[in-house]
Design an enzyme around this catalytic site. Structure first.
Site, short mmCIF file in Angstrom:
data_model
loop_
_atom_site.label_atom_id
_atom_site.label_comp_id
_atom_site.label_asym_id
_atom_site.label_seq_id
_atom_site.Cartn_x
_atom_site.Cartn_y
_atom_site.Cartn_z
N ASP A 1 52.13 -114.45 88.54
CA ASP A 1 53.51 -114.60 88.16
C ASP A 1 53.52 -115.16 86.73
O ASP A 1 52.57 -115.84 86.32
CB ASP A 1 54.19 -115.59 89.13
N TYR B 1 56.61 -116.74 84.84
CA TYR B 1 57.46 -117.90 84.60
C TYR B 1 57.20 -119.01 85.61
O TYR B 1 57.44 -118.85 86.80
CB TYR B 1 58.93 -117.49 84.63
N ARG C 1 67.11 -122.95 84.90
CA ARG C 1 66.09 -122.27 85.71
C ARG C 1 66.58 -122.04 87.14
O ARG C 1 66.40 -120.96 87.71
CB ARG C 1 64.78 -123.08 85.71
N SER D 1 56.08 -109.81 87.11
CA SER D 1 57.15 -110.75 86.80
C SER D 1 58.55 -110.16 86.93
O SER D 1 58.74 -108.95 86.77
CB SER D 1 56.96 -111.25 85.37
N ASN D 2 59.50 -111.05 87.16
CA ASN D 2 60.92 -110.69 87.09
C ASN D 2 61.35 -110.39 85.66
O ASN D 2 62.38 -109.78 85.43
CB ASN D 2 61.80 -111.84 87.62
#
Length: 193
Positions: A13, A15, A44, A119-120
């Site tokens: 991942d 972040y 966040r 990742s997003n």
């Protein structure tokens, strides 16, 4: 006793795992003295909440837009007057997040495996972040959810790692600092760390 299949690829991942999302606190504090940590935390939390809601409703939106919407919400909820120029600076800071201190050494030690990011983040955000942190030549793939237009922890996201790396899922180790991300990856069948 059966042995687990060997790990042939490690997928990370981005972040909160490789890159410190709260490395923006200094800039937040510069713009809003004494409120930096609170702004970063709220930003966040809302960013993640928006990704989950958008996935559940089938309303995907580029992560950069989600991140800016979360920033606007965080500023409004904390009653911070965040003008356009300040918002631009904070959004730019997301392209320059600091990697955690051990990241470069750990990735170098793991280079015998295929390495990837899943990742997003949008492709543009991830490309800039990897370049700006000097990790451009580290990964075999930098994979964004943008390809399937849904955010983690949807199973389609974790399937991207298997498909892009051409490695069976039982030979992929997935590393995340986010419990919900680990749950999604484990549910899909990846080995989690």
């Amino acid at each position: 006793m059966s042995r687990k299949p060997p790990i042939k690829a490690l997928v990370f991942d981005a972040y909160g795992t490789l890159f410190d999302v709260h490395s923006v606190i200094a800039l937040c504090d510069e713009l809003f003295p004494g409120r930096g940590a609170q702004l970063s935390q709220t930003w966040r939390a809302k960013q993640l909440e928006y990704t989950w809601l958008k996935s559940l409703m089938g309303r995907y939106e580029d992560f950069e837009k989600v991140t800016e919407a979360a920033l606007k919400f965080a500023c409004k909820s904390l009653k911070l007057n965040c003008q356009l120029e300040s918002r631009k600076r904070l959004m730019q800071a997301y392209l320059h997040l600091k990697p955690y201190p051990e990241v470069k050494e750990a990735l170098a030690a793991l280079s015998h495996c295929k390495l990837a990011i899943l990742s997003n983040g949008s492709p543009r955000m991830l490309k800039a972040l990897v370049k700006n942190t000097g990790l451009s030549n580290t990964f075999d793939a930098v994979i964004s959810v943008h390809e399937v237009k849904i955010f983690k922890p949807d199973p389609k996201v974790y399937a991207l790692a298997q498909n892009k790396l051409k490695v069976p899922k039982n030979n992929i180790g997935f590393v995340s600092s986010n419990f919900w991300d680990i749950c999604g990856a484990a549910s899909f069948g990846l080995r989690t760390f």
